[in-house]
Design a protein around this motif. Structure first.
Motif, PDB file in Angstrom:
ATOM      1  N   TYR A  19      13.564   6.781  -3.734  1.00  9.83           N
ATOM      2  CA  TYR A  19      13.029   5.436  -3.487  1.00  9.83           C
ATOM      3  C   TYR A  19      12.787   5.033  -2.255  1.00  9.83           C
ATOM      4  O   TYR A  19      12.178   4.605  -2.131  1.00  9.83           O
ATOM      5  N   GLU A  26       3.555   7.809  -6.984  1.00  8.17           N
ATOM      6  CA  GLU A  26       3.679   6.469  -7.151  1.00  8.17           C
ATOM      7  C   GLU A  26       3.895   5.353  -8.034  1.00  8.17           C
ATOM      8  O   GLU A  26       4.513   4.556  -8.493  1.00  8.17           O
ATOM      9  N   ARG A  27       3.925   6.419  -9.797  1.00  7.60           N
ATOM     10  CA  ARG A  27       4.287   6.471 -11.287  1.00  7.60           C
ATOM     11  C   ARG A  27       5.503   5.654 -10.942  1.00  7.60           C
ATOM     12  O   ARG A  27       6.018   4.901 -11.286  1.00  7.60           O
ATOM     13  N   ALA A  30       6.717   2.903  -8.574  1.00 11.68           N
ATOM     14  CA  ALA A  30       6.605   1.503  -9.429  1.00 11.68           C
ATOM     15  C   ALA A  30       7.521   1.643 -10.461  1.00 11.68           C
ATOM     16  O   ALA A  30       8.160   0.197 -11.069  1.00 11.68           O
ATOM     17  N   ARG A  33      10.644   0.459  -8.403  1.00  7.65           N
ATOM     18  CA  ARG A  33      10.333  -0.585  -8.442  1.00  7.65           C
ATOM     19  C   ARG A  33      11.096  -1.929  -9.484  1.00  7.65           C
ATOM     20  O   ARG A  33      11.312  -3.232  -9.273  1.00  7.65           O
ATOM     21  N   ARG A  34      10.334  -1.655 -10.813  1.00  2.00           N
ATOM     22  CA  ARG A  34       9.930  -2.554 -11.805  1.00  2.00           C
ATOM     23  C   ARG A  34      11.441  -3.131 -12.030  1.00  2.00           C
ATOM     24  O   ARG A  34      11.689  -3.342 -12.653  1.00  2.00           O
TER      25      ARG A  34
END
Ligand SMILES: [Zn+2]
Lengths: 85, 201
Positions: A19, A26-27, A30, A33-34
């Motif tokens: 990361y 991309e998925r 995300a 990140r979340r």
């Protein structure tokens, strides 16, 4: 994003290096990140790791270059050029 | 069609080489750990690249191409010098090594940026030594990562290994590096030593 997309702390840690290097799709980016936003523990681990890599990079790239390197390299190439002509 | 020595090819080569010389020297320096050897390596790579420039496809990644030449040159010299490489049991380091150490030693409560606190106080040569002490396969990947800002796939292309191999070498190499840097920081008294809590009876 739905609930099945949530990562556990363990899954997040496993993907942390990738990361931080933006090496996930991309998925996945995300999802990590979340989790980092929602979990203080993983968020602070992530900030620490990022800082370690940035600081090492700065140190490693801080060493000075020798004076005249470029001239000497192109000097050698000119020599070769003259030998060949 | 341009051949080496033609004016167009020479102009292209000169500007391409100029643009990668500094990062290439950095990589060479961290591989050889010596200014004279690093410069010699860059010069040899530059001559090889000049001679082989007709094999370079204009418009593709020159830096990757040049760094590959430099790395291969380094490895062939390194193999000649070090004929027998002793097989040592590879040490390992746990995840988040510095993070956990900085919590356990109390450093995390003394400064808001513990990683920065430790690494900034180490000398650049000490950090370079720690990197150079990694086993060669980890060291190469980590050197390209830290000196070139290369993506995993680009590193894989240079080392001619699958991208998954680069990923695992980098992850493991960087954990080992954290362990080495922390132990340097302990040696220099930058952080207090912590007893392993697991050993408490
Ligand atoms: Zn978490």
């Amino acid at each position: 994003m739905n609930e099945t997309d949530r990562l556990t702390c363990k899954e997040t840690l496993r993907q942390l290096d990738d990361y931080l290097d933006s090496e996930l799709d991309e998925r996945q980016m995300a999802m990590v990140r979340r989790h980092l936003k929602e979990c203080d523990m993983c968020g602070s681990e992530s900030a620490f790791e990022e800082s370690v890599f940035t600081c090492i990079k700065e140190k490693i790239q801080s060493l000075p270059l020798p004076d005249g390197l470029k001239d000497r390299v192109f000097g050698r190439i000119d020599e070769l050029r003259r030998e060949n002509s | 069609m341009t051949s080496p020595g033609s004016p167009t090819a020479d102009n292209n080569f000169t500007s391409l080489l100029e643009s990668v010389l500094e990062p290439a020297y950095r990589t060479a320096y961290h591989l050889t750990r010596n200014e004279a050897d690093a410069e010699e390596l860059v010069q040899e790579a530059a001559l090889l690249a000049y001679k082989g420039f007709d094999r370079f496809e204009l418009g593709t990644n020159f830096k990757g191409w040049f760094i590959t030449i430099l790395r291969n040159r380094f490895i062939s010299g390194y193999r000649k010098k070090k004929r027998e490489v002793p097989t040592v049991e590879l040490e390992d380091a746990p995840d988040l090594y510095m993070y956990n150490k900085s919590l356990a030693s109390g450093l995390a409560t003394q400064t808001s940026e513990p990683a920065k606190y430790v690494i900034e106080r180490l000398d650049a040569e000490q950090v370079a030594d720690a990197l150079a002490e990694l086993p060669m396969e980890f060291r190469e990947a980590a050197t390209l990562y830290f000196t070139q800002d290369m993506a995993y796939q680009k590193i894989a292309d240079v080392l001619n290994v699958p991208v998954g191999t680069v990923r695992s070498r980098l992850h493991r190499g960087r954990k080992l590096l954290q362990k080495k840097l922390w132990s340097l920081a302990e040696d220099y008294g930058l952080v207090s030593e912590v007893d392993a809590t697991e050993d408490v009876p």
